[in-house]
Design a protein around this motif. Structure first.
Motif, PDB file in Angstrom:
ATOM      1  N   TYR A  73       6.051   2.779  -7.285  1.00  0.00           N
ATOM      2  CA  TYR A  73       6.802   2.129  -7.779  1.00  0.00           C
ATOM      3  C   TYR A  73       6.778   0.771  -6.919  1.00  0.00           C
ATOM      4  O   TYR A  73       7.013   0.835  -5.704  1.00  0.00           O
ATOM      5  CB  TYR A  73       8.337   2.364  -8.102  1.00  0.00           C
ATOM      6  CG  TYR A  73       8.592   3.677  -8.811  1.00  0.00           C
ATOM      7  CD1 TYR A  73       8.453   3.239 -10.160  1.00  0.00           C
ATOM      8  CD2 TYR A  73       8.668   4.957  -8.466  1.00  0.00           C
ATOM      9  CE1 TYR A  73       8.594   4.592 -11.159  1.00  0.00           C
ATOM     10  CE2 TYR A  73       8.519   6.080  -9.264  1.00  0.00           C
ATOM     11  CZ  TYR A  73       8.608   5.663 -10.683  1.00  0.00           C
ATOM     12  OH  TYR A  73       8.668   6.745 -11.464  1.00  0.00           O
ATOM     13  N   SER A  74       6.973  -0.519  -7.408  1.00  0.00           N
ATOM     14  CA  SER A  74       6.941  -1.656  -6.409  1.00  0.00           C
ATOM     15  C   SER A  74       8.478  -2.008  -6.505  1.00  0.00           C
ATOM     16  O   SER A  74       9.324  -1.121  -7.349  1.00  0.00           O
ATOM     17  CB  SER A  74       6.252  -2.860  -7.089  1.00  0.00           C
ATOM     18  OG  SER A  74       6.326  -3.889  -6.157  1.00  0.00           O
ATOM     19  N   GLY A 108       0.918  -1.093   0.054  1.00  0.00           N
ATOM     20  CA  GLY A 108       0.195   0.061   0.088  1.00  0.00           C
ATOM     21  C   GLY A 108       0.818   1.188  -0.182  1.00  0.00           C
ATOM     22  O   GLY A 108       0.264   2.296  -0.227  1.00  0.00           O
ATOM     23  N   ILE A 109       2.181   1.138   0.192  1.00  0.00           N
ATOM     24  CA  ILE A 109       2.975   2.248   0.415  1.00  0.00           C
ATOM     25  C   ILE A 109       3.835   2.700  -0.932  1.00  0.00           C
ATOM     26  O   ILE A 109       3.981   3.522  -1.365  1.00  0.00           O
ATOM     27  CB  ILE A 109       4.021   2.114   1.589  1.00  0.00           C
ATOM     28  CG1 ILE A 109       3.275   1.996   2.811  1.00  0.00           C
ATOM     29  CG2 ILE A 109       5.059   3.343   1.517  1.00  0.00           C
ATOM     30  CD1 ILE A 109       4.132   1.636   3.798  1.00  0.00           C
ATOM     31  N   ALA A 110       4.127   1.311  -1.538  1.00  0.00           N
ATOM     32  CA  ALA A 110       5.153   1.462  -2.937  1.00  0.00           C
ATOM     33  C   ALA A 110       4.619   0.318  -3.553  1.00  0.00           C
ATOM     34  O   ALA A 110       4.637  -0.717  -3.307  1.00  0.00           O
ATOM     35  CB  ALA A 110       6.549   1.136  -2.563  1.00  0.00           C
ATOM     36  N   ASN A 111       3.608   0.789  -4.644  1.00  0.00           N
ATOM     37  CA  ASN A 111       3.027   0.120  -5.800  1.00  0.00           C
ATOM     38  C   ASN A 111       3.123   0.473  -7.017  1.00  0.00           C
ATOM     39  O   ASN A 111       2.761   1.700  -7.166  1.00  0.00           O
ATOM     40  CB  ASN A 111       1.785  -0.565  -5.232  1.00  0.00           C
ATOM     41  CG  ASN A 111       1.494  -1.908  -5.766  1.00  0.00           C
ATOM     42  OD1 ASN A 111       1.291  -2.178  -6.689  1.00  0.00           O
ATOM     43  ND2 ASN A 111       0.985  -2.823  -4.775  1.00  0.00           N
ATOM     44  N   GLU A 112       3.096  -0.296  -8.011  1.00  0.00           N
ATOM     45  CA  GLU A 112       3.343   0.384  -9.372  1.00  0.00           C
ATOM     46  C   GLU A 112       1.708   0.537  -9.832  1.00  0.00           C
ATOM     47  O   GLU A 112       1.265   1.230 -10.709  1.00  0.00           O
ATOM     48  CB  GLU A 112       3.899  -0.496 -10.257  1.00  0.00           C
ATOM     49  CG  GLU A 112       3.552  -2.054 -10.487  1.00  0.00           C
ATOM     50  CD  GLU A 112       4.112  -2.923 -11.400  1.00  0.00           C
ATOM     51  OE1 GLU A 112       3.747  -3.922 -11.532  1.00  0.00           O
ATOM     52  OE2 GLU A 112       4.938  -2.232 -12.134  1.00  0.00           O
ATOM     53  N   LYS A 113       0.819  -0.103  -8.900  1.00  0.00           N
ATOM     54  CA  LYS A 113      -0.710  -0.216  -9.121  1.00  0.00           C
ATOM     55  C   LYS A 113      -1.453   0.934  -8.129  1.00  0.00           C
ATOM     56  O   LYS A 113      -0.791   1.108  -7.167  1.00  0.00           O
ATOM     57  CB  LYS A 113      -1.380  -1.449  -8.982  1.00  0.00           C
ATOM     58  CG  LYS A 113      -0.837  -2.656  -9.964  1.00  0.00           C
ATOM     59  CD  LYS A 113      -1.545  -3.710  -9.683  1.00  0.00           C
ATOM     60  CE  LYS A 113      -1.162  -4.849 -10.309  1.00  0.00           C
ATOM     61  NZ  LYS A 113      -2.010  -6.141 -10.312  1.00  0.00           N
ATOM     62  N   PRO A 114      -2.286   1.690  -8.718  1.00  0.00           N
ATOM     63  CA  PRO A 114      -3.063   2.643  -8.025  1.00  0.00           C
ATOM     64  C   PRO A 114      -3.736   1.925  -6.722  1.00  0.00           C
ATOM     65  O   PRO A 114      -4.081   0.875  -6.764  1.00  0.00           O
ATOM     66  CB  PRO A 114      -4.014   3.120  -9.041  1.00  0.00           C
ATOM     67  CG  PRO A 114      -3.545   2.936 -10.266  1.00  0.00           C
ATOM     68  CD  PRO A 114      -2.874   1.561 -10.177  1.00  0.00           C
TER      69      PRO A 114
END
Length: 338
Positions: free
Chosen positions: A97-98, A37-43
């Motif tokens: 970004y993941s 939930g903090i760093a992810n390439e998806k919204p």
């Protein structure tokens, strides 16, 4: 809660360095548990035509937004973003970004320097350093915790059996430990890595084969001393089983030493995983790893942010664990609990 336990907690709280280190470590670990939930390439959230969509847990095809492909929507694609923003809105995570997301729009060749988009720059494959640090922190702590718990269970059980029964059981156990501890762990890892691809569970199993010996000596000494005490002899005379005497009457005293050593075992487990990743015998390539980040810093001396970021996180992580261990050690010190 017994009075002695209350005194131990109070004494631990008076050790400000250990007390605040525990809170800081727990906060950082709690935050890392929600890395997706903090760093992810998806919204985090997409609002499209009045519908709330959570891409992290939902798979939505591109055709739903008016695109051409029936595969999952690539939210980082400008074409897809334009389609969504015409009829809705996109809410991104704090770091878009993941750990394995490659940024193809870098201002310079990878590894690129820190920017507003990549706070600590990127590695030599264009992956965000902050995202890899968050995921790497989580996997190293989880690996250390699981290894520490399993090693403590096996080590305490082995030390209890040796110390309680003594005699041939103790002698054979000690000779086995001497032989087993002399095996070259690193060479075995190198040999096994040529047969199977190392992963989290393989590394955990291999390290568990050797890490359990750290507590055997301490627990064995406690049981050797405790089995000759008057209340243990009385329990044996009353006909109590060996299992009941070991785990109800002697083990609580041995757990004092075990609890004192556990933070140091945890820091040692994290250091071992980091060292293996640094040497290339740890987690599979591409996994979020602090050791792999240090190796990249060594290979890219012109990009000092890689080595500095990895070293800072590992130093903070191990320092907090050492301070916690010192606080626990002082809390269980019998001189402070008369």
């Amino acid at each position: 809660m017994t009075p002695i336990t209350r005194r131990r907690l109070e004494h631990f709280c008076t050790n400000r360095r250990g007390f605040w280190s525990l809170w800081i470590f727990l906060i950082l670990f709690f935050i890392s548990l929600f890395a997706e939930g903090i760093a992810n390439e998806k919204p985090l959230l997409v609002i499209f035509e009045g519908r709330f969509i959570f891409p992290i847990i939902e798979t939505i095809p591109e055709t739903y937004f008016g695109g051409e492909f029936a595969t999952e929507a690539e939210y980082r694609d400008e074409f897809v973003r334009d389609l969504i923003e015409k009829k809705g809105k996109i809410y991104w995570s704090l770091i878009p970004y993941s750990y394995d997301t490659i940024n193809y729009n870098l201002p310079s060749a990878a590894p690129s320097a820190p920017t507003k988009e990549n706070w600590l720059g990127t590695d030599d494959q264009g992956r965000d350093v902050v995202a890899r640090l968050i995921y790497g922190f989580r996997i190293s702590v989880l690996f250390g915790l699981v290894l520490t718990i399993l090693s403590s269970i096996i080590g305490v059980a082995a030390g209890a059996v040796q110390g309680y029964f003594g005699g041939r059981v103790d002698i054979l156990g000690q000779r086995f430990i001497e032989i087993w501890s002399g095996l070259p762990v690193l060479f075995l890892l190198i040999i096994l890595s040529s047969f199977v691809e190392p992963n989290f569970w393989w590394l955990l199993l291999i390290m568990l084969l050797f890490s359990w010996m750290g507590l055997v000596g301490v627990v064995r000494a406690e049981f050797l001393r405790g089995r000759n005490l008057e209340y243990v002899r009385a329990a044996r005379a009353l006909g109590l089983s060996h299992k009941r005497i070991m785990f109800r009457h002697i083990l609580p005293n041995a757990m004092v030493a075990t609890m004192t050593f556990m933070p140091f075992i945890l820091s040692g487990s994290i250091t071992t995983l980091t060292a293996l990743d640094f040497l290339g015998f740890g987690l599979p390539p591409g996994s979020p790893s602090l050791g792999e980040l240090l190796a990249q810093g060594k290979a890219n001396l012109h990009a000092p942010w890689l080595g500095i970021a990895g070293f800072a996180v590992i130093a903070l992580q191990l320092s907090l664990l050492v301070f916690i261990g010192e606080g626990v050690r002082d809390a269980f010190d019998p001189r402070h609990n008369p």
